[in-house]
Design an enzyme around this catalytic site. Structure first.
Site, short mmCIF file in Angstrom:
data_model
loop_
_atom_site.label_atom_id
_atom_site.label_comp_id
_atom_site.label_asym_id
_atom_site.label_seq_id
_atom_site.Cartn_x
_atom_site.Cartn_y
_atom_site.Cartn_z
CG HIS A 151 25.84 -63.81 -14.08
ND1 HIS A 151 24.93 -63.92 -13.05
CD2 HIS A 151 26.17 -62.50 -14.14
CE1 HIS A 151 24.72 -62.73 -12.50
NE2 HIS A 151 25.46 -61.85 -13.16
N PRO B 186 29.16 -63.10 -6.86
CG PRO B 186 30.96 -61.99 -7.79
CD PRO B 186 30.05 -63.14 -8.03
CB THR C 100 31.12 -49.09 -18.66
OG1 THR C 100 31.06 -47.90 -19.45
CG2 THR C 100 31.37 -50.26 -19.59
#
Length: 376
Positions: A116, A208, A240
């Site tokens: 971020h 995003p 993940t």
């Protein structure tokens, strides 16, 4: 005195260039603002001034060293703090280790914090700034955490080597260590970033979003110079480890289609599981693993889940709705454990290095904050 650059005969040039323009000086290039740009031209200069070959070599050495100093001043490099704050990386590593031992979920938070930070304004610590209009208050950064850990590291380093290590570098190193502690690859982090002086809520609008269609996701990554493979690795592969909140699942589960149905890409039995965890009009703060069955282990299972219809986030599922990104996902899943094909771990590490280079401020740009949450 006017400097005249003469053109030698081939034999003169060959003789002098072979001795002076050799090895590490052979490709020395000087800034375009100078009257000469290469080792050979420096030989021209030395001879036109009737200097000895030794004097010409001295000129070459001087400008070559100047170039090296300029390069190191304005570029990231591994081991940037080796002489100025040699304990920097070990302090970050030990702090992250202690935090992960106490709370395994912090590893994913540190990875997310770095992503971020870099995607908005570049990797400059803009997300760390406090204030009612600061970037961290934006919707796209909701749920991001790890700020206290970064500030704790900074406090330690300020006591050891004040004004040396940037907050943005601490974020990058902490993410690397968090990945390694989760079973992922350990890679070398380039350091030398400086902290930015701007942090605004509006800047985070480019992040995003979990509900972005694949074309928008690809476009947002491309705007940062990142490829479709980087999208798969950083957005999909980066999930993940970690959890998400039901808040980010509502649209996908209850209003994805025009008639108010769920995302048809969700495997039917998994849909029931997700809806049981996140019932309509239920508690949106309930958390669930992003990588089903493997939330604290860095591994390739997230990509297999994406291919099999077990992606939790809509943005992850979108990676299998596009021919380009689908083929990238398949290339990793099909090569798992075979010893052939692309290496997910290595490619993820390389993508993290590329991420860490986005919009960096080096040299005389930005500042080295004394406190990560405040501009100097």
């Amino acid at each position: 005195m006017e400097i005249i650059v003469e053109k030698f005969s081939d034999s003169q040039l060959k003789q002098q260039h072979s001795s002076a323009c050799h090895g590490k000086y052979a490709n020395s290039m000087i800034n375009d603002n100078h009257h000469f740009t290469s080792c050979t031209q420096l030989i021209y200069l030395g001879t036109s001034l009737n200097l000895s070959l030794m004097a010409a070599e001295a000129i070459i050495l001087f400008f070559s060293l100047s170039l090296l100093l300029c390069d190191s001043w304005g570029a990231l490099q591994v081991g940037f703090y080796a002489s100025t704050c040699p304990s920097a990386e070990s302090v970050v590593a030990s702090t992250v280790q202690s935090s992960v031992n106490a709370d395994k979920t912090i590893a994913a938070s540190l990875l997310r914090l770095h992503f971020h930070d870099c995607f908005v304004q570049g990797c400059d610590g803009s997300i760390l700034i406090d204030g009612p209009t600061a970037e961290k208050r934006s919707g796209p950064h909701a749920g991001v955490r790890g700020y206290e850990l970064i500030e704790g590291v900074k406090s330690q380093l300020e006591q050891m080597c004040p004004g040396v290590v940037s907050c943005s570098d601490i974020v990058a190193m902490a993410a690397r260590d968090a990945i390694a502690l989760s079973g992922g690859p350990r890679y070398e982090v380039e350091t030398g970033r400086r902290d930015g002086r701007v942090s605004a809520i509006s800047d985070a609008s480019i992040m995003p979003d979990v509900d972005d269609p694949i074309d928008v996701l690809k476009s947002k990554f491309a705007s940062k110079g990142l490829s479709a493979a980087d999208l798969v690795l950083l957005s999909g592969g980066g999930h993940t480890i970690g959890t998400t909140a039901c808040f980010f699942m509502t649209k996908r589960l209850y209003s994805f289609t025009p008639d108010g149905g769920p995302d048809p890409a969700i495997e039917p039995s998994f849909l029931r599981e997700l809806q049981a965890t996140c019932p309509q009009n239920g508690d949106v703060n309930v958390r669930l693993p992003i990588d089903r069955g493997s939330q604290t282990a860095f591994d390739e299972s997230i990509l297999n889940n994406i291919r099999s219809g077990f992606a939790v986030l809509a943005s992850d599922a979108q990676l299998y709705q596009d021919q380009t990104t689908q083929s990238i996902v398949d290339s990793y899943v099909d090569s798992f454990g075979s010893g052939f094909g692309p290496s997910f771990n290595q490619d993820f590490a390389d993508a993290m290095v590329r991420l860490g280079r986005l919009g960096v401020k080096t040299g005389g740009e930005g500042e080295i904050r004394r406190v990560c949450a405040q501009f100097n």
